[in-house]
Design a protein around this motif. Structure first.
Motif, PDB file in Angstrom:
ATOM      1  N   VAL A  19       0.840  -1.204   0.000  1.00 48.23           N
ATOM      2  CA  VAL A  19       0.000   0.000   0.000  1.00 48.23           C
ATOM      3  C   VAL A  19       0.873   1.252   0.000  1.00 48.23           C
ATOM      4  CG1 VAL A  19      -1.746   1.288   1.316  1.00 48.23           C
ATOM      5  CG2 VAL A  19      -1.959  -1.183   1.069  1.00 48.23           C
ATOM      6  N   GLY A  20       1.981   1.220   0.718  1.00 44.60           N
ATOM      7  CA  GLY A  20       2.894   2.356   0.743  1.00 44.60           C
ATOM      8  C   GLY A  20       3.517   2.642  -0.610  1.00 44.60           C
ATOM      9  N   TYR A  21       3.907   1.589  -1.341  1.00 42.36           N
ATOM     10  CA  TYR A  21       4.472   1.791  -2.682  1.00 42.36           C
ATOM     11  C   TYR A  21       3.408   2.282  -3.658  1.00 42.36           C
ATOM     12  CZ  TYR A  21       8.791  -0.336  -1.078  1.00 42.36           C
ATOM     13  OH  TYR A  21       9.945  -0.607  -0.399  1.00 42.36           O
ATOM     14  N   PHE A  57      -7.799  15.294  -3.720  1.00 45.71           N
ATOM     15  CA  PHE A  57      -8.233  13.953  -3.305  1.00 45.71           C
ATOM     16  C   PHE A  57      -7.061  12.972  -3.362  1.00 45.71           C
ATOM     17  CE2 PHE A  57     -12.700  15.200  -4.376  1.00 45.71           C
ATOM     18  CZ  PHE A  57     -13.278  14.840  -3.162  1.00 45.71           C
ATOM     19  N   THR A  58      -6.253  13.072  -4.408  1.00 45.54           N
ATOM     20  CA  THR A  58      -5.109  12.174  -4.559  1.00 45.54           C
ATOM     21  C   THR A  58      -4.079  12.408  -3.454  1.00 45.54           C
ATOM     22  OG1 THR A  58      -5.487  12.210  -6.941  1.00 45.54           O
ATOM     23  CG2 THR A  58      -3.401  11.307  -6.197  1.00 45.54           C
ATOM     24  N   LEU A  59      -3.879  13.658  -3.074  1.00 41.36           N
ATOM     25  CA  LEU A  59      -2.955  13.956  -1.980  1.00 41.36           C
ATOM     26  C   LEU A  59      -3.467  13.385  -0.663  1.00 41.36           C
ATOM     27  CD1 LEU A  59      -0.332  15.376  -1.138  1.00 41.36           C
ATOM     28  CD2 LEU A  59      -1.690  17.444  -0.753  1.00 41.36           C
ATOM     29  N   ALA A  60      -4.765  13.480  -0.441  1.00 38.14           N
ATOM     30  CA  ALA A  60      -5.343  12.877   0.772  1.00 38.14           C
ATOM     31  C   ALA A  60      -5.135  11.368   0.757  1.00 38.14           C
ATOM     32  CB  ALA A  60      -6.823  13.217   0.872  1.00 38.14           C
ATOM     33  N   ALA A  61      -5.351  10.740  -0.389  1.00 41.97           N
ATOM     34  CA  ALA A  61      -5.123   9.292  -0.499  1.00 41.97           C
ATOM     35  C   ALA A  61      -3.659   8.957  -0.237  1.00 41.97           C
ATOM     36  CB  ALA A  61      -5.543   8.810  -1.892  1.00 41.97           C
ATOM     37  N   TYR A  62      -2.759   9.791  -0.735  1.00 43.44           N
ATOM     38  CA  TYR A  62      -1.320   9.599  -0.530  1.00 43.44           C
ATOM     39  C   TYR A  62      -0.985   9.570   0.967  1.00 43.44           C
ATOM     40  CZ  TYR A  62       3.623  11.040  -0.510  1.00 43.44           C
ATOM     41  OH  TYR A  62       4.959  11.142  -0.279  1.00 43.44           O
ATOM     42  N   VAL A 135     -17.779  11.972  -2.333  1.00 44.24           N
ATOM     43  CA  VAL A 135     -16.716  11.833  -1.341  1.00 44.24           C
ATOM     44  C   VAL A 135     -16.659  10.418  -0.771  1.00 44.24           C
ATOM     45  CG1 VAL A 135     -16.702  14.277  -0.743  1.00 44.24           C
ATOM     46  CG2 VAL A 135     -18.155  12.697   0.543  1.00 44.24           C
ATOM     47  N   ILE A 136     -17.561   9.559  -1.221  1.00 39.89           N
ATOM     48  CA  ILE A 136     -17.592   8.186  -0.702  1.00 39.89           C
ATOM     49  C   ILE A 136     -16.273   7.457  -0.947  1.00 39.89           C
ATOM     50  CG2 ILE A 136     -18.725   5.932  -0.891  1.00 39.89           C
ATOM     51  CD1 ILE A 136     -21.356   7.503  -1.406  1.00 39.89           C
ATOM     52  N   PRO A 137     -15.682   7.502  -2.143  1.00 41.85           N
ATOM     53  CA  PRO A 137     -14.418   6.757  -2.340  1.00 41.85           C
ATOM     54  C   PRO A 137     -13.294   7.199  -1.405  1.00 41.85           C
ATOM     55  CG  PRO A 137     -15.347   7.384  -4.465  1.00 41.85           C
ATOM     56  CD  PRO A 137     -16.149   8.080  -3.416  1.00 41.85           C
ATOM     57  N   ILE A 138     -13.116   8.488  -1.202  1.00 34.10           N
ATOM     58  CA  ILE A 138     -12.007   8.932  -0.345  1.00 34.10           C
ATOM     59  C   ILE A 138     -12.293   8.602   1.114  1.00 34.10           C
ATOM     60  CG2 ILE A 138     -12.730  11.321   0.016  1.00 34.10           C
ATOM     61  CD1 ILE A 138      -9.154  10.146  -0.677  1.00 34.10           C
ATOM     62  N   LYS A 139     -13.555   8.668   1.525  1.00 35.54           N
ATOM     63  CA  LYS A 139     -13.887   8.304   2.905  1.00 35.54           C
ATOM     64  C   LYS A 139     -13.747   6.802   3.130  1.00 35.54           C
ATOM     65  CE  LYS A 139     -16.630  12.299   4.160  1.00 35.54           C
ATOM     66  NZ  LYS A 139     -17.851  12.772   4.822  1.00 35.54           N
ATOM     67  N   ALA A 140     -14.066   5.998   2.126  1.00 40.44           N
ATOM     68  CA  ALA A 140     -13.872   4.546   2.231  1.00 40.44           C
ATOM     69  C   ALA A 140     -12.384   4.216   2.301  1.00 40.44           C
ATOM     70  CB  ALA A 140     -14.529   3.839   1.048  1.00 40.44           C
ATOM     71  N   LEU A 141     -11.590   4.896   1.474  1.00 40.40           N
ATOM     72  CA  LEU A 141     -10.136   4.686   1.512  1.00 40.40           C
ATOM     73  C   LEU A 141      -9.562   5.096   2.863  1.00 40.40           C
ATOM     74  CD1 LEU A 141      -7.559   3.910  -0.088  1.00 40.40           C
ATOM     75  CD2 LEU A 141      -7.351   6.343  -0.619  1.00 40.40           C
ATOM     76  N   MET A 142     -10.022   6.221   3.400  1.00 40.94           N
ATOM     77  CA  MET A 142      -9.555   6.672   4.706  1.00 40.94           C
ATOM     78  C   MET A 142      -9.850   5.617   5.773  1.00 40.94           C
ATOM     79  SD  MET A 142     -10.751  10.027   6.914  1.00 40.94           S
ATOM     80  CE  MET A 142     -12.466   9.593   6.808  1.00 40.94           C
ATOM     81  N   THR A 143     -11.046   5.065   5.748  1.00 41.19           N
ATOM     82  CA  THR A 143     -11.425   4.055   6.729  1.00 41.19           C
ATOM     83  C   THR A 143     -10.559   2.806   6.589  1.00 41.19           C
ATOM     84  OG1 THR A 143     -13.686   4.914   6.720  1.00 41.19           O
ATOM     85  CG2 THR A 143     -13.364   2.695   7.610  1.00 41.19           C
ATOM     86  N   ALA A 144     -10.363   2.340   5.357  1.00 38.44           N
ATOM     87  CA  ALA A 144      -9.540   1.148   5.127  1.00 38.44           C
ATOM     88  C   ALA A 144      -8.097   1.383   5.563  1.00 38.44           C
ATOM     89  CB  ALA A 144      -9.599   0.754   3.652  1.00 38.44           C
ATOM     90  N   CYS A 145      -7.567   2.554   5.288  1.00 43.49           N
ATOM     91  CA  CYS A 145      -6.179   2.856   5.667  1.00 43.49           C
ATOM     92  C   CYS A 145      -6.026   2.987   7.178  1.00 43.49           C
ATOM     93  CB  CYS A 145      -5.695   4.101   4.942  1.00 43.49           C
ATOM     94  SG  CYS A 145      -5.448   3.824   3.176  1.00 43.49           S
ATOM     95  N   LEU A 146      -7.039   3.486   7.857  1.00 38.37           N
ATOM     96  CA  LEU A 146      -6.983   3.535   9.325  1.00 38.37           C
ATOM     97  C   LEU A 146      -6.988   2.129   9.908  1.00 38.37           C
ATOM     98  CD1 LEU A 146      -9.281   6.587  10.071  1.00 38.37           C
ATOM     99  CD2 LEU A 146      -6.845   6.387  10.612  1.00 38.37           C
TER     100      LEU A 146
END
Length: 176
Positions: A19-21, A57-62, A135-146
């Protein structure tokens, strides 16, 4: 570490690296989108309205995606005023205590992100802009990354406990 706990630590470490790469590759995506935006705006004078917001959004995902790898590689911010004066065993004990605090913090963030994701799904939440993205995709990604960060923090607990059992000279990050 051997057995089930060792397998857990290796699996989470590997997942954190993957995930980091992937997060590191997002830098190129952001750069490409910003260059495309500059080209369309300045050269052909047809600005795209989604480029800056997409980059945000991409920076937040990063940031979200890089968190677990940052923990795994011990590249997070630390105040070394006291920490640097401790013995390797003392540093391992301090690391174990701070991971406990981190787990509490991540738990609070995870509860909030789940609530926010549920709200976004229930209401079909979108950003109010010309592009109007969901905003659902970025919030879902945030939850998964947490969740991944919590799993990585638990792996750190196992590493620190193993280091203390081995006498404190071998730490979660390797030999000091």
């Amino acid at each position: 570490m051997k057995g089930l706990i060792g397998g857990y630590v290796r699996t989470i470490d590997g997942l954190s690296d993957i995930v980091g790469y992937m997060a590191a590759a997002l830098i190129f995506v952001m750069g490409g989108v910003l260059m495309f935006d500059a080209f369309t705006r300045n050269v052909i004078e047809m600005p795209v309205h989604w480029a800056i917001e997409f980059t945000q959004f991409t920076l937040a995902a990063y940031y979200f995606m890089g968190g677990a790898m940052t923990l795994k590689n011990n590249e997070h911010v630390r105040m070394d005023l006291l920490y640097g004066t401790l013995s390797p065993r003392g540093q391992t004990k301090m690391d174990l205590a701070t991971v406990g605090c981190l787990l509490f913090y991540l738990g609070v963030l995870l509860a909030g992100s789940i609530s926010s994701l549920q709200y976004a799904i229930a209401t079909g939440e979108r950003r109010f802009s010309i592009w109007n993205p969901s905003v659902i995709p970025i919030k879902a990604l945030m939850t998964a990354c947490l969740v991944l960060m919590m799993l990585q923090a638990i792996a750190l607990v196992f590493k620190h406990v193993a280091a203390l059992r081995d006498g404190g000279t071998e730490t979660a990050e390797g030999t000091r």
